[in-house]
Design a protein around this motif. Structure first.
Motif, PDB file in Angstrom:
ATOM      1  N   ILE A   1       0.899   4.236  -2.898  1.00 19.59           N
ATOM      2  CA  ILE A   1       0.556   5.628  -2.591  1.00 19.59           C
ATOM      3  C   ILE A   1       1.742   6.560  -2.851  1.00 19.59           C
ATOM      4  O   ILE A   1       1.592   7.593  -3.500  1.00 19.59           O
ATOM      5  CB  ILE A   1       0.112   5.782  -1.116  1.00 19.59           C
TER       6      ILE A   1
ATOM      7  N   TYR B   1      -8.276   1.671   0.427  1.00 17.91           N
ATOM      8  CA  TYR B   1      -7.701   2.996   0.177  1.00 17.91           C
ATOM      9  C   TYR B   1      -8.375   3.647  -1.028  1.00 17.91           C
ATOM     10  O   TYR B   1      -8.744   4.824  -0.978  1.00 17.91           O
ATOM     11  CB  TYR B   1      -6.190   2.891  -0.034  1.00 17.91           C
ATOM     12  N   GLN B   2      -8.529   2.894  -2.087  1.00 17.84           N
ATOM     13  CA  GLN B   2      -9.199   3.411  -3.294  1.00 17.84           C
ATOM     14  C   GLN B   2     -10.617   3.870  -2.959  1.00 17.84           C
ATOM     15  O   GLN B   2     -11.046   4.942  -3.363  1.00 17.84           O
ATOM     16  CB  GLN B   2      -9.243   2.330  -4.380  1.00 17.84           C
TER      17      GLN B   2
ATOM     18  N   LEU C   1      -6.211  -3.882   1.347  1.00 14.67           N
ATOM     19  CA  LEU C   1      -5.788  -2.526   1.737  1.00 14.67           C
ATOM     20  C   LEU C   1      -5.882  -1.555   0.564  1.00 14.67           C
ATOM     21  O   LEU C   1      -6.332  -0.417   0.719  1.00 14.67           O
ATOM     22  CB  LEU C   1      -4.363  -2.550   2.297  1.00 14.67           C
TER      23      LEU C   1
ATOM     24  N   LEU D   1       0.831  -1.203   0.000  1.00 13.43           N
ATOM     25  CA  LEU D   1       0.000   0.000   0.000  1.00 13.43           C
ATOM     26  C   LEU D   1       0.868   1.257   0.000  1.00 13.43           C
ATOM     27  O   LEU D   1       0.612   2.194  -0.767  1.00 13.43           O
ATOM     28  CB  LEU D   1      -0.946   0.011   1.209  1.00 13.43           C
TER      29      LEU D   1
ATOM     30  N   PHE E   1     -10.237   7.015  -0.132  1.00  9.39           N
ATOM     31  CA  PHE E   1      -9.349   8.166  -0.280  1.00  9.39           C
ATOM     32  C   PHE E   1      -9.086   8.630  -1.712  1.00  9.39           C
ATOM     33  O   PHE E   1      -8.517   9.693  -1.899  1.00  9.39           O
ATOM     34  CB  PHE E   1      -8.005   7.887   0.392  1.00  9.39           C
TER      35      PHE E   1
END
Length: 178
Positions: free
Chosen positions: A52, A172-173, A168, A48, A176
């Protein structure tokens, strides 16, 4: 100004990434049998972080996180062949996530499948070539032992990243990324 904000974002994200990596790697790890290998969520977290913040952040996170964890665990010494291998692993999967544009546009099944194929290849290169040969050349460890531990890590890391890392990234996608 925008460049400075992005750079600060990456630095802070990398520092947080390292701290979480250390906690997962050292304190939330389960030893595998009579080996020095552990089942840990650290590499799922690393996947992750690389998606990012990119490959440099991934390399730094894995290298510093692994070195710090080893130092805290092994009376102040790190197993440098594996620390370097972990840094390379962070770099490799960071390059993959960057190339695939994991969070650019929609996080598709195709992107996730390609990511997991490439993370398997990165695991094989790092844990079945780099780390065992380093152990053999630097620490005079038997190749049989080094390759056995490397194979265990390939399987464990691949599965943890494929399952938990994928979850994860999806979370996250969802929360965020627009």
């Amino acid at each position: 100004m925008k460049h400075n904000v992005i750079a600060a974002h990456k630095v802070i994200g990398t520092i947080i990434g390292i701290i979480v990596f250390i906690v997962l790697f050292k304190y939330l790890a389960i030893q595998i049998g009579d080996t020095s290998d552990n089942v840990t969520l650290a590499h799922a977290w690393l996947s992750l972080i690389t998606a990012i913040f990119g490959p440099i952040s991934g390399a730094i996170t894995a290298f510093v996180g692994h070195a710090t964890s080893d130092t805290l665990t092994n009376n102040g010494t790190a197993w440098w062949t594996w620390v370097i291998a972990d840094g390379l692993f962070g770099l490799f999967i960071g390059l993959v996530t960057k190339r695939l544009g994991i969070f650019i546009g929609k996080l598709t099944t195709r992107k996730l499948v390609l990511f997991n194929v490439w993370q398997l290849i990165a695991n094989i290169v790092v844990w079945l070539i780099v780390a065992p040969l380093g152990d053999y050349w630097v620490y005079n460890l038997s190749l049989g032992t080094a390759f056995k531990e490397g194979l265990i890590l390939v399987i464990v890391n691949f599965l943890m990243i494929a399952i938990v890392g994928t979850i994860l990234m999806k979370l996250y996608q969802h929360f965020f990324v627009e």
